[in-house]
Scaffold this motif. Structure first.
Motif, PDB file in Angstrom:
ATOM      1  N   LYS A   6       0.976 -12.631   0.820  1.00 54.22           N
ATOM      2  CA  LYS A   6      -0.150 -13.563   0.663  1.00 54.22           C
ATOM      3  C   LYS A   6      -1.482 -12.841   0.845  1.00 54.22           C
ATOM      4  CE  LYS A   6      -2.417 -17.571   0.697  1.00 54.22           C
ATOM      5  NZ  LYS A   6      -3.780 -17.103   0.975  1.00 54.22           N
ATOM      6  N   LYS A   7      -1.572 -11.977   1.850  1.00 54.84           N
ATOM      7  CA  LYS A   7      -2.824 -11.266   2.105  1.00 54.84           C
ATOM      8  C   LYS A   7      -3.099 -10.218   1.026  1.00 54.84           C
ATOM      9  CE  LYS A   7      -3.011 -12.167   7.039  1.00 54.84           C
ATOM     10  NZ  LYS A   7      -3.044 -11.617   8.419  1.00 54.84           N
ATOM     11  N   LEU A   8      -2.052  -9.625   0.481  1.00 53.28           N
ATOM     12  CA  LEU A   8      -2.221  -8.700  -0.642  1.00 53.28           C
ATOM     13  C   LEU A   8      -2.732  -9.453  -1.871  1.00 53.28           C
ATOM     14  CD1 LEU A   8       0.919  -6.378  -0.388  1.00 53.28           C
ATOM     15  CD2 LEU A   8      -1.458  -5.611  -0.440  1.00 53.28           C
ATOM     16  N   HIS A   9      -2.209 -10.652  -2.065  1.00 57.38           N
ATOM     17  CA  HIS A   9      -2.660 -11.504  -3.177  1.00 57.38           C
ATOM     18  C   HIS A   9      -4.152 -11.795  -3.042  1.00 57.38           C
ATOM     19  CE1 HIS A   9      -3.582 -15.438  -4.976  1.00 57.38           C
ATOM     20  NE2 HIS A   9      -2.673 -15.135  -5.898  1.00 57.38           N
ATOM     21  N   ASP A  10      -4.572 -12.167  -1.823  1.00 57.47           N
ATOM     22  CA  ASP A  10      -5.983 -12.481  -1.585  1.00 57.47           C
ATOM     23  C   ASP A  10      -6.867 -11.254  -1.803  1.00 57.47           C
ATOM     24  OD1 ASP A  10      -5.148 -15.015  -0.963  1.00 57.47           O
ATOM     25  OD2 ASP A  10      -5.318 -14.764   1.215  1.00 57.47           O
ATOM     26  N   VAL A  69      -7.636   2.243  -3.486  1.00 60.68           N
ATOM     27  CA  VAL A  69      -6.577   2.190  -2.472  1.00 60.68           C
ATOM     28  C   VAL A  69      -6.872   1.068  -1.470  1.00 60.68           C
ATOM     29  CG1 VAL A  69      -5.381   3.488  -0.652  1.00 60.68           C
ATOM     30  CG2 VAL A  69      -6.176   4.666  -2.713  1.00 60.68           C
ATOM     31  N   VAL A  70      -5.847   0.296  -1.140  1.00 62.09           N
ATOM     32  CA  VAL A  70      -5.987  -0.770  -0.148  1.00 62.09           C
ATOM     33  C   VAL A  70      -5.941  -0.132   1.241  1.00 62.09           C
ATOM     34  CG1 VAL A  70      -5.052  -2.932   0.753  1.00 62.09           C
ATOM     35  CG2 VAL A  70      -4.858  -2.412  -1.690  1.00 62.09           C
ATOM     36  N   THR A  71      -7.085  -0.083   1.899  1.00 64.04           N
ATOM     37  CA  THR A  71      -7.175   0.560   3.217  1.00 64.04           C
ATOM     38  C   THR A  71      -7.304  -0.453   4.352  1.00 64.04           C
ATOM     39  OG1 THR A  71      -9.569   0.786   2.925  1.00 64.04           O
ATOM     40  CG2 THR A  71      -8.200   2.664   2.283  1.00 64.04           C
ATOM     41  N   ASP A  72      -7.525  -1.713   4.005  1.00 62.11           N
ATOM     42  CA  ASP A  72      -7.659  -2.767   5.006  1.00 62.11           C
ATOM     43  C   ASP A  72      -6.265  -3.118   5.545  1.00 62.11           C
ATOM     44  OD1 ASP A  72      -8.191  -4.946   6.562  1.00 62.11           O
ATOM     45  OD2 ASP A  72      -9.017  -6.190   4.970  1.00 62.11           O
ATOM     46  N   ALA A  74       1.686   3.339  -0.384  1.00 66.04           N
ATOM     47  CA  ALA A  74       0.319   2.843  -0.423  1.00 66.04           C
ATOM     48  C   ALA A  74       0.170   1.840  -1.560  1.00 66.04           C
ATOM     49  CB  ALA A  74      -0.667   3.991  -0.612  1.00 66.04           C
ATOM     50  N   PHE A  75      -0.618   0.803  -1.309  1.00 65.62           N
ATOM     51  CA  PHE A  75      -0.970  -0.152  -2.355  1.00 65.62           C
ATOM     52  C   PHE A  75      -2.355   0.196  -2.894  1.00 65.62           C
ATOM     53  CE2 PHE A  75       2.235  -2.969  -0.384  1.00 65.62           C
ATOM     54  CZ  PHE A  75       2.856  -3.467  -1.523  1.00 65.62           C
ATOM     55  N   ALA A  76      -2.584  -0.100  -4.178  1.00 66.17           N
ATOM     56  CA  ALA A  76      -3.898   0.138  -4.783  1.00 66.17           C
ATOM     57  C   ALA A  76      -4.109  -0.830  -5.938  1.00 66.17           C
ATOM     58  CB  ALA A  76      -4.011   1.577  -5.283  1.00 66.17           C
ATOM     59  N   THR A  77      -5.351  -1.272  -6.096  1.00 66.74           N
ATOM     60  CA  THR A  77      -5.707  -2.070  -7.266  1.00 66.74           C
ATOM     61  C   THR A  77      -6.104  -1.123  -8.393  1.00 66.74           C
ATOM     62  OG1 THR A  77      -8.002  -2.228  -6.490  1.00 66.74           O
ATOM     63  CG2 THR A  77      -6.505  -4.042  -5.911  1.00 66.74           C
ATOM     64  N   VAL A  78      -5.910  -1.553  -9.627  1.00 66.04           N
ATOM     65  CA  VAL A  78      -6.390  -0.800 -10.792  1.00 66.04           C
ATOM     66  C   VAL A  78      -7.176  -1.775 -11.666  1.00 66.04           C
ATOM     67  CG1 VAL A  78      -5.822   0.675 -12.750  1.00 66.04           C
ATOM     68  CG2 VAL A  78      -4.380   0.719 -10.713  1.00 66.04           C
TER      69      VAL A  78
END
Length: 231
Positions: free
Chosen positions: A159-163, A148-151, A137-141
């Protein structure tokens, strides 16, 4: 295979012996720990993190983290994809910062949830992500808060993770304040806002620009200096 185990003129004895040897070799390979997906000083710039080192409210940079199981990063397709995306993303952000880690828009980290004994690492990951979140799972802090990145669309590429990460940074309450008149200076800039994620400092930096939308570069700069002037 079954035919290899029983085949050959050597009969059952030789077949069983070879099969047992293969099973022992396979078991030995399974017991060997997987090589780390990210090295301590990974060339990509991805920072290995964990319970001993994890972003909090006073961390200078915004973070995008990958929570994963190192034992499955070479076997599980999704984990392998996410590890690759994390490295690509970090390399891209580091390149934009001309190799300066302190100048990165945000940092990329990785938490191995399979480390340690008694499932300590897994319990730590669950405490940050929530028990219902599956690995990887990816998540911002941001300011110590884990999102948690749920999209699913954001998980399709680096690129989309960067955005997604820059959008989360830009949407932080109280980080960037639009000031379009002298009245706004008093009502928006200098007044305190109890609902803000970041308290307003006694000194403000004003950027004059002909663009209404804030650049992620300036949002990152504001984030890194959000606590300047505080003890």
């Amino acid at each position: 295979s079954m035919f290899q185990g029983f085949g050959g003129a050597g009969g059952f004895g030789g077949g069983f012996g070879g099969g047992q040897q293969q099973r022992q070799q396979k078991k030995k390979q399974q017991q060997q720990p997987s090589p780390p997906a990210f090295r301590k000083d990974d060339p990509s710039g991805v920072v290995p993190l964990g319970k001993a080192k994890f972003p909090d409210t006073r961390s200078k940079h915004a973070w995008l983290l990958l929570f994963y199981d190192n034992n499955s990063h070479q076997k599980d397709g999704t984990t392998k994809q996410y590890v690759s995306q994390a490295k690509q993303l970090s390399e891209g952000v580091l390149k934009k910062a001309k190799g300066s880690k302190n100048g990165m828009l945000f940092k990329v980290g990785a938490v191995d949830c399979s480390n340690g004994s008694n499932n300590e690492a897994l319990k730590f990951c669950q405490s940050k992500l929530g028990k219902g979140v599956k690995l990887p799972a990816f998540a911002t802090v941001l300011n110590g808060s884990v999102g948690v990145v749920t999209d699913n669309s954001a998980l399709q590429s680096a690129k989309k993770l960067h955005d997604h990460a820059t959008s989360s940074l830009l949407q932080m309450d109280g980080l960037i304040i639009n000031v379009n008149s002298m009245q706004h200076i008093q009502s928006r800039l200098l007044s305190s806002s109890p609902s803000s994620a970041v308290d307003h400092p006694p000194v403000a930096i004003v950027l004059f620009t002909d663009k209404y939308e804030t650049s992620p570069l300036y949002a990152s700069l504001a984030y890194r200096h959000r606590r300047d002037g505080f003890a």
